[in-house]
Enzyme design. Structure first.
Site: not given
Ligand SMILES: Cc1cc2nc3c(=O)[nH]c(=O)nc-3n(C[C@H](O)[C@H](O)[C@H](O)COP(=O)(O)OP(=O)(O)OC[C@H]3O[C@@H](n4cnc5c(N)ncnc54)[C@H](O)[C@@H]3O)c2cc1C
Length: 303
Positions: A126, A176, A179-180, A219, A282
């Site tokens: 990642d 992958r 957007k970040g 998404h 997050r």
């Protein structure tokens, strides 16, 4: 969702009782144990979705903490079904100690890579915040020279991502594109959503025009549809790309429709005991997530 409302939510959600946050995290995290994750993975596989599984935890403080994560990955690798690339694993270098000791982090990475290679399980590194971009790409290149199914991530919001992609294209990479998620300075990252979208699509096109593999991780329904149209118009074969989404994000109808139309869809499935700090981090990193959680409480319907 209005920005002011997101900001209010961000300020208040961190004070919510743990069980309330737990109810929310339940939607986005498959559980605390490998058994929980395997149950979700099997269920997703039955619905024709592929998965990539991530163990929660990042930014450790002491190197001995890495041992726990390395062992957890070893267990996951021994139990997951890699058949036809239907399930893969994702990891973060910060949980392997990259910020404390790079040699030790590499040692940890190799310890995970060896059984992954033996079991033919693809391994995605990642991408974390911009302080780790260089080292992540370095690990990716070195890892890929040892095992071809090492993959990584590029973030459309970073100015540098086009150059980074060009630099790894000769490796025929599986990348992958997202957007970040991190808050980055306007000195190094686009802030305008349309510009980020444009960059996202451009990175996907570069991969599809080259020998690379594009994992389209978003998404954003508009972006999904733009990529889908491009794939269709240019007759891009199904083995050159896939769509990816995070577990729990309410776009099931779109994902199901993509599968029905013959596209591969991979769901990112996190699990682990660190769901609380993960969810809180997050929230702080990206206030918009508070908006998603808010929507969730009110069960705004799936797209
Ligand atoms: C499979 C996958 C792997 C990722 N890996 C990385 C990585 O390695 N490094 C990194 O920096 N970022 C990663 N991300 C996160 C990514 O960078 C974005 O921050 C995130 O996907 C939101 O951007 P979006 O493209 O979905 O567009 P947005 O414009 O943010 O979202 C589009 C719509 O989707 C909905 N939505 C988006 N996210 C959520 C959510 N969490 N819950 C509910 N609804 C939501 C919103 O309603 C929004 O309107 C990953 C994302 C995915 C899907």
């Amino acid at each position: 969702m209005a920005k002011w409302l997101n900001n209010v939510l961000v300020k208040t959600v961190p004070f919510a009782p743990k069980f309330v946050v737990g109810l929310v995290a339940k939607k986005y995290v498959s559980g605390e144990t490998v058994d929980d994750a395997l149950r979700v993975i099997n269920d997703l596989n039955r619905q024709s979705f592929n998965t990539t599984v991530d163990i929660l935890g990042e930014h450790i403080q002491y190197l001995d903490e890495t041992e726990l994560y390395v062992n957890m990955y070893a267990e996951l690798i021994s139990r997951i079904n890699p058949i036809k690339n239907s399930n893969t694993i994702s990891l973060k270098l910060s949980m392997l100690g990259i910020e404390l000791d790079r040699d030790k982090a590499w040692q940890n990475f190799e310890t995970i890579l060896k059984p992954a290679k033996q079991n033919r399980l693809s391994l995605c590194i990642d991408m974390e915040d911009s302080s780790l971009t260089d080292i992540t790409l370095e690990f990716f290149k070195k890892g890929k020279s040892l095992y071809q199914d090492v993959t990584t991530v590029l973030q459309a919001y970073l100015f540098r991502s086009h150059d980074d992609l060009e630099s790894i294209l000769p490796l025929r990479p599986n990348v992958r594109i997202c957007k970040g998620i991190y808050k980055e300075s306007p000195k190094i990252a686009y802030q305008d959503p349309d510009r980020i979208r444009e960059k996202f699509f451009s990175l996907v096109k570069i991969l599809l025009k080259s020998d690379g593999f594009a994992a389209i991780a978003t998404h954003d329904l508009e972006l999904i549809s733009v990529c889908e149209e491009y794939i269709k118009t240019n007759n891009i074969p199904a083995e050159r790309y896939e769509f990816q989404a995070l577990y729990g994000v309410p776009i099931q109808n779109t994902l199901k429709r993509l599968v029905e139309d013959g596209h591969t869809v991979r769901i990112y499935v996190p699990y682990g005991k660190d769901w609380y700090p993960y969810s809180m981090r997050r929230l702080k990193e990206n206030p918009d997530i508070a908006g998603y959680i808010f929507k969730d409480f009110f069960r705004i319907k799936s797209r």
